[in-house]
Design an enzyme around this catalytic site. Sequence first.
Site, PDB file in Angstrom:
ATOM      1  N   GLU A   1       0.837  -1.214   0.000  1.00 12.21           N
ATOM      2  CA  GLU A   1       0.000   0.000   0.000  1.00 12.21           C
ATOM      3  C   GLU A   1       0.867   1.257   0.000  1.00 12.21           C
ATOM      4  O   GLU A   1       0.498   2.277  -0.592  1.00 12.21           O
ATOM      5  CB  GLU A   1      -0.888   0.021   1.253  1.00 12.21           C
ATOM      6  CG  GLU A   1      -1.876  -1.128   1.363  1.00 12.21           C
ATOM      7  CD  GLU A   1      -2.415  -1.324   2.784  1.00 12.21           C
ATOM      8  OE1 GLU A   1      -3.497  -1.923   2.907  1.00 12.21           O
ATOM      9  OE2 GLU A   1      -1.763  -0.905   3.774  1.00 12.21           O
TER      10      GLU A   1
ATOM     11  N   ASP B   1     -12.172  -6.264  -0.471  1.00 14.29           N
ATOM     12  CA  ASP B   1     -12.999  -7.470  -0.390  1.00 14.29           C
ATOM     13  C   ASP B   1     -14.356  -7.141   0.214  1.00 14.29           C
ATOM     14  O   ASP B   1     -14.484  -6.205   0.999  1.00 14.29           O
ATOM     15  CB  ASP B   1     -12.292  -8.541   0.448  1.00 14.29           C
ATOM     16  CG  ASP B   1     -11.856  -8.010   1.803  1.00 14.29           C
ATOM     17  OD1 ASP B   1     -10.765  -7.413   1.881  1.00 14.29           O
ATOM     18  OD2 ASP B   1     -12.628  -8.141   2.770  1.00 14.29           O
TER      19      ASP B   1
HETATM   20  N1  FMC Z   1     -10.883  -7.256   7.292  1.00  9.96           N
HETATM   21  C1  FMC Z   1      -9.909  -6.694   8.036  1.00  9.96           C
HETATM   22  N2  FMC Z   1      -8.863  -6.014   7.520  1.00  9.96           N
HETATM   23  C2  FMC Z   1      -8.794  -5.865   6.180  1.00  9.96           C
HETATM   24  C3  FMC Z   1      -9.785  -6.429   5.364  1.00  9.96           C
HETATM   25  C4  FMC Z   1     -10.874  -7.158   5.956  1.00  9.96           C
HETATM   26  N3  FMC Z   1     -11.840  -7.718   5.252  1.00  9.96           N
HETATM   27  N4  FMC Z   1      -9.448  -6.148   4.080  1.00  9.96           N
HETATM   28  N5  FMC Z   1      -8.293  -5.425   4.094  1.00  9.96           N
HETATM   29  C5  FMC Z   1      -7.879  -5.239   5.346  1.00  9.96           C
HETATM   30  C6  FMC Z   1      -6.623  -4.489   5.719  1.00  9.96           C
HETATM   31  C7  FMC Z   1      -6.201  -4.494   7.181  1.00  9.96           C
HETATM   32  O1  FMC Z   1      -6.323  -3.198   7.728  1.00  9.96           O
HETATM   33  C8  FMC Z   1      -4.753  -4.973   7.163  1.00  9.96           C
HETATM   34  O2  FMC Z   1      -3.828  -3.912   7.163  1.00  9.96           O
HETATM   35  C9  FMC Z   1      -4.643  -5.729   5.868  1.00  9.96           C
HETATM   36  O3  FMC Z   1      -5.569  -5.107   4.984  1.00  9.96           O
HETATM   37  C10 FMC Z   1      -5.001  -7.184   5.991  1.00  9.96           C
HETATM   38  O4  FMC Z   1      -4.130  -7.908   6.769  1.00  9.96           O
END
Ligand code: FMC
Length: 266
Positions: free
Chosen positions: A37, A224
């Site tokens: 990122e 996601d």
């Molecule tokens: N749940 C929690 N964290 C993330 C996510 C999800 N569905 N999607 N992307 C993230 C982010 C978090 O803040 C972390 O930095 C990283 O991406 C996933 O380990």
Amino acid sequence: MMAPHDDKSEVAEESMASQAPNRPISTIVFIIAMQTEALPIVNKFQLSEDPNSLFPKGVPWVRFHGTYKDLNINVISPGKDTVLGVDSVGTISASLVTYASIQALQPDLIINAGTAGGFKAKGACVGDVFLASELAFHDRRIPIPVFDLYGVGLRQASSTPNLLKDLNLKGGKLSTGDSLDMSPQDEASIIANDATLKDMEGAAVAYVADLLKVPAIFIKAVTDIVDGEKPTTEEFLQNLAAVTNALDVTVTQVVDYINGKCLSEL
Ligand code: FMC
């Protein structure tokens, strides 16, 4: 820059500088959890890595910095876990680097930028970039009166209505926890938090910024869909690169927008 009829001494002026709402923002600290990122942003602003670390010897925390237009831009990441070599994601590392960065750099503004899960029931789509309005935790359950609220740890992002509107960003609440997956208990808390987004750092950064009274905003790009069919891990890894590009585009727009403005104009 100085007000024409300002009779404050220069010292007073300077010591109040970081609090002054009517002075253009000058020093920005980005807190970014993952290298994937951070790097596009580091490259976009041609930031260079600080060889004389501001941070204690031996910590993996990294700082890139440089000037862009009228801004001092710092990108700070918790870096790679010293034992396992993966990005130090999550609330503990995020809190520590936020604290250390504020102490060392006295920024006018903290920007926590990163990826997040989104809820389609709340209008999130993969690739959307949000400006989070409120931040809370979903994995700190303390079922004792008042401690329950402490656990939730609700904080407000700095209010930036013009930024939200002029850059056409989506607004929504962000819920933070230390897991990428979502247990049924987490899900219940996220719903109680009325969250559109789920990440692993936001509320922790908000806690420290609030503690030290530094304005903070939260730019989160959706990798996601949490309430969708695809398994989170798969979808996250699949979309990480493309969504990171979307994040980079928005971050650049935000920086250009902030340049020359005071916090109260955002
Ligand atoms: N749940 C929690 N964290 C993330 C996510 C999800 N569905 N999607 N992307 C993230 C982010 C978090 O803040 C972390 O930095 C990283 O991406 C996933 O380990």
